[in-house]
Scaffold this motif. Structure first.
Motif, short mmCIF file in Angstrom:
data_model
loop_
_atom_site.label_atom_id
_atom_site.label_comp_id
_atom_site.label_asym_id
_atom_site.label_seq_id
_atom_site.Cartn_x
_atom_site.Cartn_y
_atom_site.Cartn_z
N PRO A 43 0.92 -1.16 -0.10
CA PRO A 43 0.18 -0.10 0.12
C PRO A 43 0.82 1.26 -0.13
O PRO A 43 0.49 2.28 -0.55
CB PRO A 43 -0.78 -0.15 1.48
N ARG A 60 0.81 4.04 -2.94
CA ARG A 60 0.50 5.55 -2.92
C ARG A 60 1.69 6.38 -3.20
O ARG A 60 1.48 7.48 -3.74
CB ARG A 60 0.36 5.91 -1.23
N SER A 120 -4.78 -0.74 -1.11
CA SER A 120 -3.82 -0.46 -2.24
C SER A 120 -4.60 0.10 -3.54
O SER A 120 -4.29 1.06 -4.09
CB SER A 120 -2.85 -1.63 -2.68
N LYS A 171 -7.55 1.60 -3.51
CA LYS A 171 -7.97 2.96 -3.37
C LYS A 171 -6.84 3.96 -3.47
O LYS A 171 -7.01 5.10 -3.93
CB LYS A 171 -8.55 3.06 -1.94
N LEU A 172 -5.64 3.38 -2.89
CA LEU A 172 -4.46 4.54 -2.68
C LEU A 172 -3.95 4.76 -4.22
O LEU A 172 -3.48 5.86 -4.47
CB LEU A 172 -3.65 3.93 -1.78
N TYR A 173 -3.87 3.56 -4.96
CA TYR A 173 -3.41 3.80 -6.50
C TYR A 173 -4.28 4.67 -7.31
O TYR A 173 -3.57 5.52 -8.12
CB TYR A 173 -3.29 2.53 -6.87
N LYS A 220 -5.88 7.23 -6.55
CA LYS A 220 -5.71 8.55 -6.21
C LYS A 220 -4.45 9.19 -6.33
O LYS A 220 -3.97 10.29 -6.34
CB LYS A 220 -5.78 8.88 -4.61
N ARG A 221 -3.26 8.21 -6.75
CA ARG A 221 -1.96 8.66 -6.97
C ARG A 221 -1.72 9.45 -8.58
O ARG A 221 -2.33 8.75 -9.45
CB ARG A 221 -0.96 7.37 -7.10
#
Length: 235
Positions: free
Chosen positions: A148, A152, A226, A228-230, A232-233
């Motif tokens: 994760p 991000r 991961s 969700k974080l990816y 937003k990256r």
């Protein structure tokens, strides 16, 4: 997702053989030195996927494959899911390799009496089962923390934070028994039950199943995070 898995496995393939040979030589030498055959499968089951994960991630960043994938018909969810799946496959391969190496050492030890007496005197199926299940829980947790962060921040930035996270976890483990206001006696019945289960083969299989299931759940939850974080990256 299948395309992502195949891409990862093809990239890993050229590194897998060399690292497998290196780690097998190292772990067999260490197991003979400390007279512990049960460490072979956990060592390979943990080191192989963790090492290859960083190799794969560094390779992606160095060659700008992350940006290239975004223009392909692959969603960010597919990319993360494929990456998690490919590393799980490598983990299984590492454990299988560890069990094969354990079998080879066990067979060879019979021809060297001094080694056999010290190395495999207490060898049994229950120990072998636990040595195969333990790395599943360990590597799932390690990757669940690492991936994760990389999803991000990327490999270069995340590598600054990964050691800190593991250090915090180690400190929490070592100080967990001294947290004021926490009644640890409530955990004793469950702990005693697990210890009692290890006295039989069926119980050992059950404990191994619990370890694998718990690790898999953590890994799946990490994958969801991961994703969700990816998403937003920004690149």
């Amino acid at each position: 997702m299948k395309a992502m898995i195949l891409s990862d496995l093809l990239t890993i393939r050229k590194y897998f053989k060399s690292q497998a040979l290196l780690y097998m030589v190292v772990v067999v030498a260490i197991s003979l030195f400390i007279e512990n055959i049960y460490m072979i499968a956990p060592f390979l089951g943990v080191m192989m996927p963790f090492s290859l994960a960083f190799t794969l991630l560094a390779y992606d960043e160095r060659n700008n494959w992350e940006q290239f994938r975004l223009v392909l018909p692959l969603s960010r969810k597919n990319i993360i899911a494929g990456r998690y799946a490919s590393l799980a496959i490598v983990m299984v391969a590492g454990i299988v390799l560890g069990l094969v190496a354990t079998g080879i050492v066990y067979a060879v030890a019979h021809f060297v009496p001094n080694i056999a007496d010290a190395l495999i005197a207490d060898f049994d199926a229950q120990g072998l089962i636990l040595s195969a299940a333990a790395p599943v829980g360990i590597i799932f947790i390690m990757l669940s923390i690492t991936l994760p962060l990389i999803a991000r921040f990327g490999m270069t930035k995340a590598i600054r934070y990964v050691p800190v996270f593991f250090l915090v976890i180690v400190m929490l483990v070592f100080t967990s028994g001294s947290i004021p206001g926490v009644d640890y006696s409530v955990f004793l019945p469950a702990l005693n039950s697990l210890v009692a289960m290890l006295e039989s083969l069926q119980g050992t299989l059950a404990v191994a199943g619990i370890v694998i299931a718990a690790g898999a759940i953590i890994y799946i939850l990490s994958g969801m995070l991961s994703v969700k974080l990816y998403e937003k990256r920004e690149f």
